[in-house]
Scaffold this active site. Structure first.
Site, PDB file in Angstrom:
ATOM      1  N   HIS A   1      29.782  45.405  26.154  1.00 54.84           N
ATOM      2  CA  HIS A   1      29.765  44.428  25.060  1.00 54.84           C
ATOM      3  C   HIS A   1      28.918  43.199  25.420  1.00 54.84           C
ATOM      4  O   HIS A   1      28.490  42.461  24.525  1.00 54.84           O
ATOM      5  CB  HIS A   1      31.185  43.938  24.759  1.00 54.84           C
ATOM      6  CG  HIS A   1      31.901  44.714  23.681  1.00 54.84           C
ATOM      7  ND1 HIS A   1      31.326  45.026  22.475  1.00 54.84           N
ATOM      8  CD2 HIS A   1      33.171  45.208  23.619  1.00 54.84           C
ATOM      9  CE1 HIS A   1      32.209  45.679  21.721  1.00 54.84           C
ATOM     10  NE2 HIS A   1      33.338  45.805  22.391  1.00 54.84           N
TER      11      HIS A   1
ATOM     12  N   HIS B   1      33.356  49.776  28.640  1.00 57.84           N
ATOM     13  CA  HIS B   1      33.258  49.323  27.238  1.00 57.84           C
ATOM     14  C   HIS B   1      33.141  47.796  27.151  1.00 57.84           C
ATOM     15  O   HIS B   1      32.228  47.272  26.518  1.00 57.84           O
ATOM     16  CB  HIS B   1      34.484  49.817  26.470  1.00 57.84           C
ATOM     17  CG  HIS B   1      34.506  49.428  25.036  1.00 57.84           C
ATOM     18  ND1 HIS B   1      34.059  50.266  24.027  1.00 57.84           N
ATOM     19  CD2 HIS B   1      34.902  48.286  24.413  1.00 57.84           C
ATOM     20  CE1 HIS B   1      34.182  49.644  22.863  1.00 57.84           C
ATOM     21  NE2 HIS B   1      34.699  48.441  23.071  1.00 57.84           N
ATOM     22  N   GLU B   2      34.056  47.118  27.828  1.00 56.37           N
ATOM     23  CA  GLU B   2      34.049  45.649  27.734  1.00 56.37           C
ATOM     24  C   GLU B   2      32.781  45.085  28.375  1.00 56.37           C
ATOM     25  O   GLU B   2      32.182  44.146  27.862  1.00 56.37           O
ATOM     26  CB  GLU B   2      35.298  45.034  28.376  1.00 56.37           C
ATOM     27  CG  GLU B   2      36.629  45.580  27.846  1.00 56.37           C
ATOM     28  CD  GLU B   2      36.756  45.606  26.338  1.00 56.37           C
ATOM     29  OE1 GLU B   2      36.152  44.753  25.674  1.00 56.37           O
ATOM     30  OE2 GLU B   2      37.455  46.504  25.820  1.00 56.37           O
TER      31      GLU B   2
ATOM     32  N   GLU C   1      39.614  37.146  19.470  1.00 54.16           N
ATOM     33  CA  GLU C   1      39.148  38.055  18.417  1.00 54.16           C
ATOM     34  C   GLU C   1      40.357  38.499  17.599  1.00 54.16           C
ATOM     35  O   GLU C   1      41.379  38.850  18.192  1.00 54.16           O
ATOM     36  CB  GLU C   1      38.453  39.280  19.012  1.00 54.16           C
ATOM     37  CG  GLU C   1      37.806  40.119  17.913  1.00 54.16           C
ATOM     38  CD  GLU C   1      36.946  41.281  18.456  1.00 54.16           C
ATOM     39  OE1 GLU C   1      36.936  41.515  19.675  1.00 54.16           O
ATOM     40  OE2 GLU C   1      36.300  41.937  17.637  1.00 54.16           O
TER      41      GLU C   1
ATOM     42  N   GLY D   1      43.545  47.076  23.994  1.00 53.16           N
ATOM     43  CA  GLY D   1      43.230  47.569  25.336  1.00 53.16           C
ATOM     44  C   GLY D   1      42.663  46.475  26.224  1.00 53.16           C
ATOM     45  O   GLY D   1      43.108  46.254  27.342  1.00 53.16           O
TER      46      GLY D   1
ATOM     47  N   GLU E   1      31.213  47.542  17.727  1.00 57.56           N
ATOM     48  CA  GLU E   1      32.207  48.467  18.262  1.00 57.56           C
ATOM     49  C   GLU E   1      31.707  49.913  18.306  1.00 57.56           C
ATOM     50  O   GLU E   1      31.840  50.588  19.322  1.00 57.56           O
ATOM     51  CB  GLU E   1      33.526  48.359  17.482  1.00 57.56           C
ATOM     52  CG  GLU E   1      34.219  47.003  17.641  1.00 57.56           C
ATOM     53  CD  GLU E   1      34.477  46.600  19.087  1.00 57.56           C
ATOM     54  OE1 GLU E   1      34.354  47.435  20.005  1.00 57.56           O
ATOM     55  OE2 GLU E   1      34.784  45.406  19.312  1.00 57.56           O
TER      56      GLU E   1
ATOM     57  N   MET F   1      39.521  42.850  26.125  1.00 60.42           N
ATOM     58  CA  MET F   1      38.691  41.965  25.307  1.00 60.42           C
ATOM     59  C   MET F   1      37.497  41.452  26.099  1.00 60.42           C
ATOM     60  O   MET F   1      37.631  40.980  27.232  1.00 60.42           O
ATOM     61  CB  MET F   1      39.581  40.809  24.808  1.00 60.42           C
ATOM     62  CG  MET F   1      38.857  39.817  23.945  1.00 60.42           C
ATOM     63  SD  MET F   1      38.239  40.605  22.423  1.00 60.42           S
ATOM     64  CE  MET F   1      36.773  39.638  22.155  1.00 60.42           C
TER      65      MET F   1
HETATM   66  N1  0A1 Z   1      36.892  43.786  20.938  1.00 57.87           N
HETATM   67  C1  0A1 Z   1      37.924  44.469  21.673  1.00 57.87           C
HETATM   68  C2  0A1 Z   1      39.083  44.872  20.870  1.00 57.87           C
HETATM   69  C3  0A1 Z   1      40.073  43.829  20.501  1.00 57.87           C
HETATM   70  C4  0A1 Z   1      40.203  43.460  19.190  1.00 57.87           C
HETATM   71  C5  0A1 Z   1      41.162  42.557  18.793  1.00 57.87           C
HETATM   72  C6  0A1 Z   1      42.001  42.053  19.781  1.00 57.87           C
HETATM   73  O1  0A1 Z   1      43.028  41.208  19.456  1.00 57.87           O
HETATM   74  C7  0A1 Z   1      43.439  41.010  18.170  1.00 57.87           C
HETATM   75  C8  0A1 Z   1      41.871  42.413  21.100  1.00 57.87           C
HETATM   76  C9  0A1 Z   1      40.889  43.291  21.441  1.00 57.87           C
HETATM   77  C10 0A1 Z   1      37.343  45.777  22.184  1.00 57.87           C
HETATM   78  O2  0A1 Z   1      36.638  46.450  21.447  1.00 57.87           O
HETATM   79  O3  0A1 Z   1      37.647  46.156  23.286  1.00 57.87           O
HETATM   80 ZN    ZN Z   2      34.898  46.981  21.751  1.00 55.65          ZN
END
Ligand code: 0A1
Ligand code: ZN
Length: 864
Positions: free
Chosen positions: A302, A298-299, A122, A262, A321, A264
């Site tokens: 998702h 949180h993860e 991501e 934090g 998010e 993914m």
């Molecule tokens: N989706 C993850 C957050 C996240 C976004 C970008 C990243 O790398 C560029 C890494 C993690 C979350 O909301 O936890």
């Molecule tokens: Zn998230």
């Protein structure tokens, strides 16, 4: 000169991808500096248009279409894309590329951390791995095969469930993974290396068995226990609260030391910053345990909000998010104390998002354009996104909200959706037109709600005049009113709820939809003029503007029944007092306020987590937003004077509380954490007295501390002292923990958090400072620039320079990290003239350098 000016991507320009790729097989031959990636995809045309694939820094070895190798005249290759000129309507495309994970310092794509392979896709990392339409609305079933040297990389992980595995004769081995759920490329993950594993199992509400594993550094398995407990609690909570069960036989978490964010949510294989996985009793604070629980939640959440239902494009980021933050906040509220959780969430919102919303980086929760997608992972998308869902629950009621969520899960499962899709579910569930509510997503800026009261004794009616104003933000000079649901109660002087016609249980929701409205609240009985408690539980993310005298606010604080508002009334009082002290340098702190605050802390001792929050005066970042131009150093002095007075008022209480032993045996639960939070607050207030005696006392508390929360509170409190005890504690802490990088991160952070620019400079040159490790960089640069505003914005400009220097170096390796650090300058225009000029100079100097696209995007907006 800067080289990489970002070009805006626009929401209105969205067009669907003209092909579907039902299935992709990826074959990785893993070597740190030369990894071979072969992809085989089954492609079907759905609309006219060229086949354009994204790909960055890939060495193309071969392309085959339906088994035939394509010559260079059959495709166009740029630095970022591969376009195949003529393709049939259905075909098999095979690509073969070589990548260099060991040269990947940006930590996006496939990279090496601690000698192991890991990935971060991501938002746009997958294009660093292979050619692919790297956008969230292209969903495919992934099959992965990888092979690697077995002695170095004995464990090979990817999304889904494991398939065939085995050994080759040359010391290499292979493993296959299959993910049956179609997913976008940003959810792809791969990890390979040697780990220890903490294992467990979970049985879903449907009776399905799930194997759980948390993969960590060798010798650290036990430190993954809390993350595992948090995972099982999350799985159960999502079943009970939202009826959502897990959908694969395996769920793995891998901890990595070098990570930009934090964690993914990759399907079935979450990758975490090790700071949010590893926790031992000795080395983790209660805040760490709490953060692990909430981020694991949180993860995991998702999986439904983000993975099964994903985003059509990155403009919809807050669909996954904001909703998932809302879900993790609810999870924490259910597991811990709801009012305490609410206060902490609002503190974070005000510090991070309100500040962002009031500065040059302000943007709508769903922007209509962006320069660099990496820079969209903001407080507005996350925290405001969550607040909007919370406000929706108040606006349409919790029953309609729950019904709407089930409609969303059922109707949009397996799709890449939009905010409009999501809101259509709540329109169905509530029967309400939510188009005006959706304006919240399109407009930046924090609404200000003015509240005026007039009392008519003859008719026992309190008339409220409410009006809203949304400040201008970049690109949005004028705004339209949004619906603002305000939870309201009327109270008598003793805190009893006064009945109001049309309200049940002494509480009502007033929705301010227009620019201005009046509401008559007619009492059902007779009473004196009641006290107004408004925006209870912080039901809407707005600033409330009420002209209440200190006496009236104190009276209201004493009568309040909503814990959030009790805390918030004291915050308002403290803020007003700090500004008064700033303007009157000779004046002593207001005794009535200090006495009332001290009494409130004492009378809430039975809820120690709440009492601890009452002692926390608004921080400089929050105070910053209430005056322009602002002098952070002056504010810091004024704040310290008030804190010292509070410390004196609570001195005997602090001694009494700290004379008791800390809870034993240690448990990371909310109950014990609350007790330690109050003890830590008392440690802090002891330090606020700023006496030689306090320094000795803190040293002895440090020596006796049996947990990291209290050790760190002592260290933090001692840092500003100029005593031998202080130096000794800094040294002892380092010697004790120098082998534990996560604890040493804290050691760096507390020193720069309380110190000067010289400390930040010195620590950025410490042998343990490491520019390639984002946690370590943040422990110096972000801890200084984002939590120590008085020193960062000091008039000599040294704070700005040291951070500017770190950003410049960091940007060469890791643009996402550098861009994040740059946001610490976002309030620069509000500074008093001397610091403002120094901030502007540092920003302009940076702009004259050759910076990454991410950093250039922030700089252009900050200076724009
Ligand atoms: N989706 C993850 C957050 C996240 C976004 C970008 C990243 O790398 C560029 C890494 C993690 C979350 O909301 O936890
Ligand atoms: Zn998230």
């Amino acid at each position: 000169m800067r080289t990489d000016t970002p070009v805006s991507v626009k929401l209105e320009e969205y067009t669907p991808y003209p092909f579907e790729i039902d299935q992709v097989s990826l074959d990785f031959s893993l070597e740190p500096s030369e990894t071979r990636v072969k992809a085989r995809m089954t492609v079907r045309r759905t609309q006219p248009g060229p086949l354009v694939l994204d790909g960055v820094k890939l060495k193309l070895n071969e392309i085959r279409l339906d088994g035939k190798t394509l010559g260079p005249d059959a495709y166009d290759l740029t630095d970022e894309t591969l376009t195949i000129r003529a393709v049939p309507d259905a075909f098999v495309l095979e690509t073969d590329v070589t990548i260099n994970p060991s040269a990947n310092t940006a930590l996006s794509g496939l990279y090496i951390s601690g000698g192991r392979f890991c990935s971060q896709c991501e938002a746009t990392g997958f294009r660093h791995i292979t050619y692919w339409p790297d956008r969230p609305d292209v969903m495919s079933r992934f099959h992965v095969r990888m092979d690697a040297d077995k002695s170095k990389y004995p464990i090979l992980l990817s999304n889904g469930t494991p398939g065939e595995s085995g050994d080759h004769s040359d010391g290499r081995h292979y493993a296959e993974w299959d993910d049956p759920h179609p997913k976008p490329s940003y959810l792809f993950a791969l990890c390979a290396g040697d780990y220890d594993v903490w294992r467990d199992t979970f049985t879903t509400m449907n009776g399905d068995h799930v194997d759980l594993g948390v993969y960590v550094d060798k010798g650290q398995a036990k430190s993954a226990e809390w993350a595992m407990e948090s995972l099982k609690a999350s799985m159960k909570w999502d079943e009970e609260r939202f009826g959502r069960a897990y959908d694969l036989g395996v769920f793995n978490i891998v901890a990595v030391r070098d990570f930009n964010f934090g964690a993914m949510e990759n399907k079935g294989l979450n990758i975490f910053n090790s700071a949010y996985v590893l926790a031992s009793q000795e080395s983790a604070t209660d805040a760490d345990f709490e953060a692990i629980e909430s981020i694991v939640g949180h993860e995991y959440f998702h999986n439904w909000t983000g993975n099964r239902i994903t985003c059509r494009d990155w403009f919809q980021l807050c669909l996954k998010e904001g909703l998932t933050v809302f879900r993790d906040q609810e999870f924490s509220s259910d597991l811990r104390s709801r009012p305490v959780q609410r206060i902490k969430d609002v503190m974070r919102l005000r510090a991070r998002q309100f500040a962002e919303d009031a500065g040059p980086l302000a943007h709508p929760a769903r922007p209509s354009k962006y320069g660099s997608i990496d820079n969209l992972y903001t407080g507005t998308v996350y925290e405001k996104g969550s607040e909007l869902i919370r406000a929706l629950t108040v606006f349409i009621g919790i029953d309609a909200f729950n019904k709407g969520m089930q409609i969303y899960f059922n109707e949009y499962d397996g799709t890449a959706s939009t905010i409009e899709d999501f809101y259509s579910c709540f329109e169905k569930a509530s029967g309400k037109d939510l188009s005006q509510f959706r304006l919240w997503y399109a407009q930046a800026g924090t609404p200000e709600v003015k509240v005026e009261e007039s009392w008519d004794a003859a008719s026992s009616t309190l008339t409220l005049t409410l009006s809203q104003k949304i400040p201008a933000t970049p690109g949005q000079p004028t705004k339209q009113p949004v619906p603002i649901p305000l939870r309201t109660a009327l109270l008598d002087g003793k805190g009893a709820h006064v009945g109001v016609e049309g309200w049940e249980n002494g509480e009502g929701v007033i929705v301010l939809e227009d620019e201005k409205m009046t509401v008559d609240l007619k009492l059902t009985g007779t009473s004196d003029k009641p006290l107004l408690s408004i925006n209870r539980q912080f039901s809407a993310p707005v600033r409330i503007d009420r002209e209440l005298s200190n006496e009236a606010l104190l009276e209201l604080a004493a009568a309040e029944t909503d814990p959030f508002n009790i805390w918030d009334n004291f915050q308002t009082l403290a803020r007003t007092e700090i500004f008064r002290l700033l303007d009157n340098p000779q004046s002593p702190p207001d005794e009535a306020l200090v006495g009332a605050l001290g009494d409130a802390v004492r009378s809430n001792e039975s809820d120690p987590a709440f009492a601890a929050l009452l002692t926390a005066l608004p921080d400089i970042g929050e105070l910053f937003q209430h005056r322009e131009p602002v002098d952070p150093a002056g504010l810091n002095d004024a704040r310290k004077r008030l804190r010292k007075a509070l410390g004196e008022n609570l001195k005997a209480d602090a001694e009494r509380i700290l004379a008791k032993p800390s809870p034993a045996p240690f448990k990371p639960n909310a109950e014990q954490a609350g007790i330690r939070a109050l003890r830590s607050a008392m440690i802090g207030l002891t330090g606020a007295l700023d006496t030689a005696d306090a320094s000795r006392k803190l040293k002895s508390l440090f020596d006796a501390a049996s947990n990291m929360t209290e050790s760190l509170a002592c260290l933090r409190t001692l840092v500003p002292f100029e005593t031998a005890e202080r130096d000794e504690v800094i040294e002892t802490f380092y010697e004790t923990w120098k082998e534990n990088p996560l604890v040493i991160d804290k050691w760096f952070a507390v020193q720069v958090g309380q110190g000067t620019a010289d400390d930040a400079r010195r620590l950025s040159q410490h042998p343990d400072f490491d520019l390639s490790n984002p946690n370590r960089v943040r422990s110096v640069a972000a801890a200084f620039s984002m939590t120590n505003l008085a020193a960062f914005h000091a008039r000599d400009g040294e704070g700005h320079k040291v951070i500017g220097d770190i950003i410049l170096e960091a940007d060469k390796r890791n643009p996402a990290l550098a861009a994040r650090l740059l946001t610490s300058f976002e309030q620069w225009r509000k500074l008093e003239p001397v610091a403002k000029a120094s901030a502007e100079k540092v920003l302009k100097d940076l702009q004259s350098q050759s910076l990454s696209k991410n950093a250039s995007d922030i700089l252009a907006r900050a200076l724009g």
